[in-house]
Motif scaffolding. Structure first.
Motif, PDB file in Angstrom:
ATOM      1  N   GLY A 124       0.715  -1.053   0.053  1.00  0.00           N
ATOM      2  CA  GLY A 124      -0.161  -0.058   0.050  1.00  0.00           C
ATOM      3  C   GLY A 124       0.893   1.247  -0.025  1.00  0.00           C
ATOM      4  N   THR A 125       1.536   1.342  -1.037  1.00  0.00           N
ATOM      5  CA  THR A 125       2.733   2.481  -0.903  1.00  0.00           C
ATOM      6  C   THR A 125       2.423   3.744  -1.974  1.00  0.00           C
ATOM      7  OG1 THR A 125       3.853   1.320  -2.874  1.00  0.00           O
ATOM      8  CG2 THR A 125       4.509   0.864  -0.431  1.00  0.00           C
TER       9      THR A 125
ATOM     10  N   GLY B  91       2.165   4.544   3.751  1.00  0.00           N
ATOM     11  CA  GLY B  91       2.790   3.520   2.847  1.00  0.00           C
ATOM     12  C   GLY B  91       4.048   4.295   2.328  1.00  0.00           C
TER      13      GLY B  91
ATOM     14  N   LYS C  28      -0.468   4.103 -10.666  1.00  0.00           N
ATOM     15  CA  LYS C  28      -0.623   5.229  -9.525  1.00  0.00           C
ATOM     16  C   LYS C  28       0.432   5.434  -8.665  1.00  0.00           C
ATOM     17  CE  LYS C  28      -5.615   4.161  -8.329  1.00  0.00           C
ATOM     18  NZ  LYS C  28      -6.526   3.370  -7.432  1.00  0.00           N
TER      19      LYS C  28
ATOM     20  N   LEU D 286       0.434  -5.816  -6.199  1.00  0.00           N
ATOM     21  CA  LEU D 286       0.112  -6.615  -4.978  1.00  0.00           C
ATOM     22  C   LEU D 286      -1.082  -6.168  -4.645  1.00  0.00           C
ATOM     23  CD1 LEU D 286       0.799  -8.953  -3.366  1.00  0.00           C
ATOM     24  CD2 LEU D 286       2.582  -7.298  -2.044  1.00  0.00           C
TER      25      LEU D 286
ATOM     26  N   ALA E  36      -0.954  -2.000   4.004  1.00  0.00           N
ATOM     27  CA  ALA E  36      -2.236  -1.847   3.362  1.00  0.00           C
ATOM     28  C   ALA E  36      -3.377  -2.138   4.201  1.00  0.00           C
ATOM     29  CB  ALA E  36      -2.191  -2.749   1.984  1.00  0.00           C
TER      30      ALA E  36
ATOM     31  N   THR F  78      -9.482  -7.737   3.645  1.00  0.00           N
ATOM     32  CA  THR F  78      -8.170  -6.998   3.585  1.00  0.00           C
ATOM     33  C   THR F  78      -7.391  -7.150   4.886  1.00  0.00           C
ATOM     34  OG1 THR F  78      -9.316  -5.606   1.865  1.00  0.00           O
ATOM     35  CG2 THR F  78      -7.372  -4.811   2.600  1.00  0.00           C
TER      36      THR F  78
ATOM     37  N   VAL G 132       0.690  -2.987  10.365  1.00  0.00           N
ATOM     38  CA  VAL G 132       0.141  -1.775  10.699  1.00  0.00           C
ATOM     39  C   VAL G 132      -1.268  -2.030  11.118  1.00  0.00           C
ATOM     40  CG1 VAL G 132      -0.144   0.664   9.939  1.00  0.00           C
ATOM     41  CG2 VAL G 132       1.797  -0.385   9.378  1.00  0.00           C
ATOM     42  N   LEU G 133      -1.568  -2.060  12.354  1.00  0.00           N
ATOM     43  CA  LEU G 133      -2.962  -2.199  12.709  1.00  0.00           C
ATOM     44  C   LEU G 133      -3.669  -0.789  12.884  1.00  0.00           C
ATOM     45  CD1 LEU G 133      -1.908  -5.181  15.191  1.00  0.00           C
ATOM     46  CD2 LEU G 133      -2.743  -5.353  12.654  1.00  0.00           C
TER      47      LEU G 133
ATOM     48  N   LYS H  58      -9.406  -4.824  12.628  1.00  0.00           N
ATOM     49  CA  LYS H  58      -8.202  -4.781  13.260  1.00  0.00           C
ATOM     50  C   LYS H  58      -7.943  -5.220  14.596  1.00  0.00           C
ATOM     51  CE  LYS H  58      -6.386  -1.640  10.293  1.00  0.00           C
ATOM     52  NZ  LYS H  58      -5.233  -1.674   9.546  1.00  0.00           N
TER      53      LYS H  58
ATOM     54  N   GLY I   4      -3.038   5.996  16.550  1.00  0.00           N
ATOM     55  CA  GLY I   4      -4.345   6.964  16.556  1.00  0.00           C
ATOM     56  C   GLY I   4      -4.604   7.341  15.110  1.00  0.00           C
TER      57      GLY I   4
ATOM     58  N   VAL J  52      -4.494   9.411  11.780  1.00  0.00           N
ATOM     59  CA  VAL J  52      -3.635  10.070  10.988  1.00  0.00           C
ATOM     60  C   VAL J  52      -4.206  10.776   9.450  1.00  0.00           C
ATOM     61  CG1 VAL J  52      -1.301   9.484   9.732  1.00  0.00           C
ATOM     62  CG2 VAL J  52      -2.181   8.182  11.801  1.00  0.00           C
TER      63      VAL J  52
ATOM     64  N   ASP K  99      -5.794  10.090   3.281  1.00  0.00           N
ATOM     65  CA  ASP K  99      -7.193   9.904   2.521  1.00  0.00           C
ATOM     66  C   ASP K  99      -8.251   9.075   3.577  1.00  0.00           C
ATOM     67  OD1 ASP K  99      -5.996  11.120   0.570  1.00  0.00           O
ATOM     68  OD2 ASP K  99      -5.694   9.302  -0.791  1.00  0.00           O
ATOM     69  N   MET K 100      -7.422   8.107   4.057  1.00  0.00           N
ATOM     70  CA  MET K 100      -8.428   7.720   5.357  1.00  0.00           C
ATOM     71  C   MET K 100      -9.038   8.278   6.196  1.00  0.00           C
ATOM     72  SD  MET K 100      -7.312   3.881   7.145  1.00  0.00           S
ATOM     73  CE  MET K 100      -7.330   2.907   5.496  1.00  0.00           C
ATOM     74  N   THR K 101      -8.383   9.300   6.845  1.00  0.00           N
ATOM     75  CA  THR K 101      -8.806  10.140   8.061  1.00  0.00           C
ATOM     76  C   THR K 101      -8.459  11.511   7.717  1.00  0.00           C
ATOM     77  OG1 THR K 101      -8.469   8.070   9.380  1.00  0.00           O
ATOM     78  CG2 THR K 101      -9.308  10.005  10.608  1.00  0.00           C
TER      79      THR K 101
END
Ligand SMILES: NC(=O)c1ccc[n+]([C@@H]2O[C@H](COP(=O)([O-])OP(=O)(O)OC[C@H]3O[C@@H](n4cnc5c(N)ncnc54)[C@H](OP(=O)(O)O)[C@@H]3O)[C@@H](O)[C@H]2O)c1
Length: 242
Positions: free
Chosen positions: A12-13, A18, A42, A59, A84, A107, A134-135, A153, A180, A182, A185-187
């Motif tokens: 997930g880089t 990542g 990408k 991957l 990822a 995932t 990475v959890l 998670k 916590g 970060v 795009d996720m948060t």
């Protein structure tokens, strides 16, 4: 573990934590970095960063054939970073169906576990090395508005403990990383910056940490959990929109 001279695969880089991890590992002197990405188109400027030390690997961690292919291609690694992950931003009961919960488990848990299983023999052959999963801090306490992410998670947290025990005999160190919020795009607007999380993670690899809580929020909540787990559960439950 020495980061300088390490041969690493990060999943997930192409963005977020990542992407920052690749830069941090590169600056720390990693000899070779395989950058796992679902779509090489990408990769952006990573594609041209340094072809001697950075190699792209297609991957998708939910694709067992691609994982097997990566294990064959990246057979020289001594550090695997399973970064990822997805967050569907859905609750458990309030969601329309269990589709998002299933995708998160596929995932965040099964995908990461399949990576660990595929690369355990590679790491053994290369002297033991290290796996970093990475959890999330939400592996330790549920934020019910995104409860299905938390459950996936949490499965990753106990999986990480299990493989740590199973792989001890082959000398593979296994680290859990529980950030916590970060700012990715996720948060968007999350408390910590992804570059700071990446820098802490690289130092923790050097130090051989088992459970890393990077960033102020993760440290604060993990200390609260150690003192009064139920109080933290109730505090997080209160964030559920009424
Ligand atoms: N941001 C936070 O607040 C936060 C907090 C705690 C933990 N984390 C964890 O940190 C990790 C990185 O998150 P982030 O914040 O950097 O998120 P992000 O910006 O959304 O990036 C997620 C990365 O994972 C990749 N990915 C998603 N599903 C994949 C799959 N099936 N196979 C391969 N790659 C896949 C994405 O690739 P595409 O571009 O192809 O989608 C993207 O590169 C995740 O495990 C996340 O759960 C994040």
């Amino acid at each position: 573990m020495n980061v300088e001279g390490a041969t690493v695969l990060v999943t997930g880089t192409n963005r977020g934590i990542g992407r920052c991890l690749v830069d941090a590992l590169y600056d720390a002197g990693a000899e070779k970095i395989y950058v796992g990405v679902r779509d090489v188109a990408k990769l952006g400027n990573l594609a041209s960063k340094d072809s001697d030390r950075i190699a792209a690997v297609t991957l998708d961690i939910t694709n067992p054939d691609q994982i097997a292919g990566a294990a064959a291609t990246c057979d020289d690694i001594n550090l695997l970073i399973n970064n990822a992950g997805i967050n569907s931003n859905t609750p458990l009961i309030g969601a329309d169906s269990v589709d998002n919960a299933r995708a998160e488990v596929e995932t965040n848990y099964i995908g990461t576990l399949t990576m660990c299983r595929a690369f355990a023999p590679v790491l053994a052959a290369n002297g033991g090395g290290m796996i970093v999963n990475v959890l999330s801090l939400l592996a330790r306490v549920s934020l019910p508005a995104i409860g299905s992410l938390c459950a996936s998670k949490a499965a990753g947290w106990l999986m990480t403990q299990g493989i740590r025990a199973e792989l001890a005999a082959q000398g593979t160190h296994v680290m859990a990383v529980l950030p916590g919020s970060v700012d990715t795009d996720m948060t968007p607007g999350g408390e910590a910056k992804p570059g700071a999380i990446a820098a802490e993670l690289v130092q923790a690899i050097r130090d051989g940490v088992e459970d890393l809580y990077p960033g102020d929020m993760a440290k604060r909540v993990s200390s609260g959990l150690a003192q009064d787990r139920k109080a933290v559960e109730k505090e997080f439950a209160a964030y559920l929109p009424k």
